[in-house]
Scaffold this motif. Sequence first.
Motif, mmCIF file in Angstrom:
data_model
loop_
_atom_site.group_PDB
_atom_site.id
_atom_site.type_symbol
_atom_site.label_atom_id
_atom_site.label_comp_id
_atom_site.label_asym_id
_atom_site.label_seq_id
_atom_site.Cartn_x
_atom_site.Cartn_y
_atom_site.Cartn_z
ATOM 1 N N VAL A 50 13.648 14.909 -58.502
ATOM 2 C CA VAL A 50 14.147 16.294 -58.535
ATOM 3 C C VAL A 50 13.520 17.053 -59.709
ATOM 4 N N HIS A 51 13.427 16.379 -60.834
ATOM 5 C CA HIS A 51 12.892 16.985 -62.044
ATOM 6 C C HIS A 51 11.430 17.400 -61.843
ATOM 7 N N LEU A 52 10.641 16.516 -61.215
ATOM 8 C CA LEU A 52 9.226 16.813 -60.969
ATOM 9 C C LEU A 52 9.083 17.974 -59.999
ATOM 10 N N HIS A 53 9.970 17.993 -59.020
ATOM 11 C CA HIS A 53 9.965 19.104 -58.073
ATOM 12 C C HIS A 53 10.187 20.416 -58.812
ATOM 13 N N GLU A 54 11.153 20.408 -59.733
ATOM 14 C CA GLU A 54 11.470 21.642 -60.463
ATOM 15 C C GLU A 54 10.329 22.079 -61.356
ATOM 16 N N LYS A 55 9.553 21.121 -61.814
ATOM 17 C CA LYS A 55 8.389 21.450 -62.647
ATOM 18 C C LYS A 55 7.250 21.973 -61.777
ATOM 19 N N GLY A 56 7.425 21.952 -60.469
ATOM 20 C CA GLY A 56 6.412 22.489 -59.581
ATOM 21 C C GLY A 56 5.298 21.502 -59.282
ATOM 22 N N VAL A 57 5.529 20.207 -59.529
ATOM 23 C CA VAL A 57 4.484 19.216 -59.268
ATOM 24 C C VAL A 57 4.254 19.081 -57.754
ATOM 25 N N PHE A 58 5.333 19.170 -56.994
ATOM 26 C CA PHE A 58 5.198 19.164 -55.537
ATOM 27 C C PHE A 58 6.367 19.932 -54.936
ATOM 28 N N THR A 59 6.247 20.315 -53.677
ATOM 29 C CA THR A 59 7.345 21.023 -53.032
ATOM 30 C C THR A 59 8.290 19.996 -52.411
ATOM 31 N N TRP A 60 9.481 20.442 -52.104
ATOM 32 C CA TRP A 60 10.451 19.502 -51.569
ATOM 33 C C TRP A 60 10.027 19.005 -50.190
ATOM 34 N N ASN A 61 9.379 19.842 -49.442
ATOM 35 C CA ASN A 61 8.905 19.402 -48.121
ATOM 36 C C ASN A 61 7.821 18.341 -48.247
ATOM 37 N N GLU A 62 6.944 18.516 -49.235
ATOM 38 C CA GLU A 62 5.902 17.500 -49.454
ATOM 39 C C GLU A 62 6.545 16.156 -49.771
ATOM 40 N N TRP A 63 7.614 16.215 -50.572
ATOM 41 C CA TRP A 63 8.313 14.982 -50.925
ATOM 42 C C TRP A 63 8.968 14.358 -49.690
ATOM 43 N N ALA A 64 9.664 15.164 -48.922
ATOM 44 C CA ALA A 64 10.362 14.649 -47.737
ATOM 45 C C ALA A 64 9.361 14.017 -46.769
ATOM 46 N N GLU A 65 8.204 14.664 -46.655
ATOM 47 C CA GLU A 65 7.184 14.150 -45.743
ATOM 48 C C GLU A 65 6.622 12.819 -46.244
ATOM 49 N N ALA A 66 6.344 12.748 -47.550
ATOM 50 C CA ALA A 66 5.800 11.516 -48.121
ATOM 51 C C ALA A 66 6.788 10.370 -47.940
ATOM 52 N N LEU A 67 8.076 10.674 -48.165
ATOM 53 C CA LEU A 67 9.103 9.630 -48.037
ATOM 54 C C LEU A 67 9.239 9.200 -46.586
ATOM 55 N N SER A 68 9.192 10.169 -45.695
ATOM 56 C CA SER A 68 9.349 9.876 -44.276
ATOM 57 C C SER A 68 8.211 8.972 -43.784
ATOM 58 N N VAL A 69 6.983 9.250 -44.241
ATOM 59 C CA VAL A 69 5.835 8.429 -43.849
ATOM 60 C C VAL A 69 6.052 6.983 -44.295
ATOM 61 N N GLU A 70 6.527 6.817 -45.526
ATOM 62 C CA GLU A 70 6.743 5.460 -46.034
ATOM 63 C C GLU A 70 7.831 4.733 -45.258
ATOM 64 N N VAL A 71 8.923 5.452 -44.996
ATOM 65 C CA VAL A 71 10.062 4.822 -44.319
ATOM 66 C C VAL A 71 9.671 4.371 -42.917
ATOM 67 N N HIS A 72 8.756 5.122 -42.288
ATOM 68 C CA HIS A 72 8.399 4.817 -40.906
ATOM 69 C C HIS A 72 7.141 3.978 -40.762
#
Lengths: 207, 87
Positions: free
Chosen positions: B3-25
């Motif tokens: 969450v902290h990195l997201h707030e710093k603008g390192v990545f968007t929340w959608n980018e994170w959700a997508e990266a996590l989804s790829v790993e989970v699947h």
Amino acid sequence: MSEDHHHDHQHHHDNRYSDMQARVRALETVLTEKGLIDPGAIDAIVETYETKIGPRNGAHVVAKAWSDPDFAEWLKRDATAAIASLGYAGRQGEHMRAVFNTPDTHNLVVCTLCSCYPWSVLGLPPVWYKAPAYRSRAVIDPRGVLAEFGLTLPETRKIRVWDSTAELRYLVIPERPEGTDGMSEEALAKLVSRDSMIGTAIAGMQP
Amino acid sequence: MTVHLHEKGVFTWNEWAEALSVEVHKPGRAEDGSDYFDCWVAALSGLLVAKGVADADTILALQQSWQRAAEATPHGQRILLENDPLR
């Protein structure tokens, strides 16, 4: 990563990090060196979510909906705006939807993919919310899961399960308990537990 | 941390959700989701590499350094990266 987590895994042998623990420490180190995180800031965030934000925000929303029919109507129509009007805006720009329990329908919230949760109104998710058992069984056997939480609903009551996403988070608005006429918003908010806003309890239920 | 990195603008929340989804699947992941934390760590590592924040070799080297540091630290004392004998 909390200190507890490391201790849990260290047992009483020599110090040893699993690949995963070491990877997390490595990420922390990289990010600290880059100035992207400072460990103190992480602690401060966790603290804020645990104490300041916490489920009290959600309880305020529910108590206001019980006391103010116009607000309840707004909450049904546009929960994101109604909740933001009380000063509780999402950090990830997610939309909120309020799902109202009725005598016919009980609502239960889960995130089957990961652990999406309405942080701005409920704070940090409880450990069980993130557990694989809850995430899968809430969908397959919601009635059984509720019974394990000590909540047995009449057979006639429908249970609707809402699966959260990165973009849309749900807040359950429990039914107002009987015998609470004339109570102030503040007193009502005390009856609203975190679990009653996830749907694994009802308002006014003993924890 | 995420969450902290997201707030710093390192990545968007959608980018994170997508990266996590790829790993989970990914094929070979546990069906009961018991390796969710592994997915989370893999997703965060991958995203930081993709964003040019860190490179994979650096992360791996640090990971091994932390493991050596852990083994070199007497039990009951706080593990510090400086304890890595090769550092």
